[in-house]
Design a protein around this motif. Structure first.
Motif, PDB file in Angstrom:
ATOM      1  N   ILE A 154      25.091   0.209   9.163  1.00 14.92           N
ATOM      2  CA  ILE A 154      23.713  -0.302   9.747  1.00 14.92           C
ATOM      3  C   ILE A 154      22.628   0.388   8.868  1.00 14.92           C
ATOM      4  N   SER A 155      22.851   1.613   8.717  1.00 16.73           N
ATOM      5  CA  SER A 155      21.924   2.513   7.842  1.00 16.73           C
ATOM      6  C   SER A 155      22.014   1.913   6.263  1.00 16.73           C
ATOM      7  N   GLN A 156      23.256   1.843   6.056  1.00 15.18           N
ATOM      8  CA  GLN A 156      23.300   1.237   4.690  1.00 15.18           C
ATOM      9  C   GLN A 156      22.459  -0.010   4.402  1.00 15.18           C
ATOM     10  N   CYS A 157      22.418  -1.151   5.642  1.00 13.58           N
ATOM     11  CA  CYS A 157      21.887  -2.331   5.450  1.00 13.58           C
ATOM     12  C   CYS A 157      20.390  -2.036   5.533  1.00 13.58           C
ATOM     13  N   TYR A 158      19.799  -1.079   6.202  1.00 14.07           N
ATOM     14  CA  TYR A 158      18.467  -0.953   6.188  1.00 14.07           C
ATOM     15  C   TYR A 158      18.018  -0.165   4.852  1.00 14.07           C
ATOM     16  N   ILE A 159      18.940   0.675   4.114  1.00 10.66           N
ATOM     17  CA  ILE A 159      18.512   1.177   2.894  1.00 10.66           C
ATOM     18  C   ILE A 159      18.358  -0.205   1.826  1.00 10.66           C
ATOM     19  N   GLU A 160      19.456  -1.034   2.053  1.00 10.39           N
ATOM     20  CA  GLU A 160      19.313  -2.040   1.143  1.00 10.39           C
ATOM     21  C   GLU A 160      18.197  -3.233   1.020  1.00 10.39           C
ATOM     22  N   LEU A 161      17.781  -3.368   2.397  1.00  7.06           N
ATOM     23  CA  LEU A 161      16.869  -4.240   2.727  1.00  7.06           C
ATOM     24  C   LEU A 161      15.437  -3.534   2.651  1.00  7.06           C
ATOM     25  N   ASP A 162      15.283  -2.314   2.587  1.00  6.99           N
ATOM     26  CA  ASP A 162      14.087  -1.479   2.008  1.00  6.99           C
ATOM     27  C   ASP A 162      13.935  -1.602   0.779  1.00  6.99           C
ATOM     28  N   LYS A 163      14.915  -1.313  -0.140  1.00  6.06           N
ATOM     29  CA  LYS A 163      15.222  -1.421  -1.651  1.00  6.06           C
ATOM     30  C   LYS A 163      14.611  -2.750  -2.122  1.00  6.06           C
ATOM     31  N   PHE A 164      15.335  -3.932  -1.457  1.00  5.33           N
ATOM     32  CA  PHE A 164      14.722  -5.200  -1.797  1.00  5.33           C
ATOM     33  C   PHE A 164      13.269  -5.530  -1.564  1.00  5.33           C
ATOM     34  N   CYS A 165      12.777  -5.065  -0.289  1.00  2.00           N
ATOM     35  CA  CYS A 165      11.291  -5.305  -0.132  1.00  2.00           C
ATOM     36  C   CYS A 165      10.385  -4.382  -1.156  1.00  2.00           C
ATOM     37  N   THR A 166      10.946  -3.268  -1.257  1.00  2.22           N
ATOM     38  CA  THR A 166       9.963  -2.343  -2.371  1.00  2.22           C
ATOM     39  C   THR A 166       9.815  -3.022  -3.613  1.00  2.22           C
ATOM     40  N   GLU A 167      11.195  -3.542  -4.119  1.00  2.00           N
ATOM     41  CA  GLU A 167      11.315  -4.156  -5.500  1.00  2.00           C
ATOM     42  C   GLU A 167      10.359  -5.343  -5.663  1.00  2.00           C
ATOM     43  N   GLU A 168      10.390  -6.086  -4.502  1.00  2.52           N
ATOM     44  CA  GLU A 168       9.923  -7.189  -4.353  1.00  2.52           C
ATOM     45  C   GLU A 168       8.144  -7.076  -4.385  1.00  2.52           C
ATOM     46  N   ILE A 169       7.760  -6.120  -3.539  1.00  2.06           N
ATOM     47  CA  ILE A 169       6.455  -5.746  -3.427  1.00  2.06           C
ATOM     48  C   ILE A 169       5.748  -5.297  -4.508  1.00  2.06           C
ATOM     49  N   SER A 170       6.631  -4.542  -5.281  1.00  2.76           N
ATOM     50  CA  SER A 170       6.101  -3.944  -6.545  1.00  2.76           C
ATOM     51  C   SER A 170       5.955  -5.023  -7.549  1.00  2.76           C
ATOM     52  N   ARG A 171       6.937  -6.151  -7.745  1.00  3.75           N
ATOM     53  CA  ARG A 171       6.784  -7.058  -8.623  1.00  3.75           C
ATOM     54  C   ARG A 171       5.678  -7.991  -8.371  1.00  3.75           C
ATOM     55  N   THR A 172       5.489  -8.116  -6.893  1.00  5.39           N
ATOM     56  CA  THR A 172       4.198  -9.121  -6.735  1.00  5.39           C
ATOM     57  C   THR A 172       3.068  -8.531  -6.870  1.00  5.39           C
ATOM     58  N   VAL A 173       2.868  -7.005  -6.890  1.00  3.02           N
ATOM     59  CA  VAL A 173       1.636  -6.474  -7.018  1.00  3.02           C
ATOM     60  C   VAL A 173       1.423  -6.455  -8.484  1.00  3.02           C
ATOM     61  N   GLU A 174       2.511  -6.248  -9.331  1.00  2.39           N
ATOM     62  CA  GLU A 174       2.211  -6.135 -10.533  1.00  2.39           C
ATOM     63  C   GLU A 174       1.772  -7.581 -11.201  1.00  2.39           C
TER      64      GLU A 174
END
Length: 64
Positions: A12-32
């Motif tokens: 479960i912890s690993q799933c949340y880490i992957e989801l956080d990484k995905f969201c962080t990367e997408e938000i960064s790309r969107t802002v850019e």
């Protein structure tokens, strides 16, 4: 019993880490993209498929 619980919590912890990484990367790309006013066609396609991708990921994790 506790070893099984530990395995489940680790997964479960690993799933949340992957989801956080995905969201962080997408938000960064969107802002850019918004700041530069340049949206790459692959970003549009990826963003359009975000819901489907997340749904498949959740189904893969077997989260109900």
């Amino acid at each position: 019993m506790f070893s099984n619980l530990d395995l489940v919590l680790t997964e479960i912890s690993q799933c949340y880490i992957e989801l956080d990484k995905f969201c962080t990367e997408e938000i960064s790309r969107t802002v850019e993209a918004l700041n530069t006013r340049r949206i790459h066609p692959s970003d549009l396609e990826r963003w359009a498929n975000t819901h489907t991708n997340l749904k498949q990921t959740v189904e893969f994790w077997k989260v109900y």
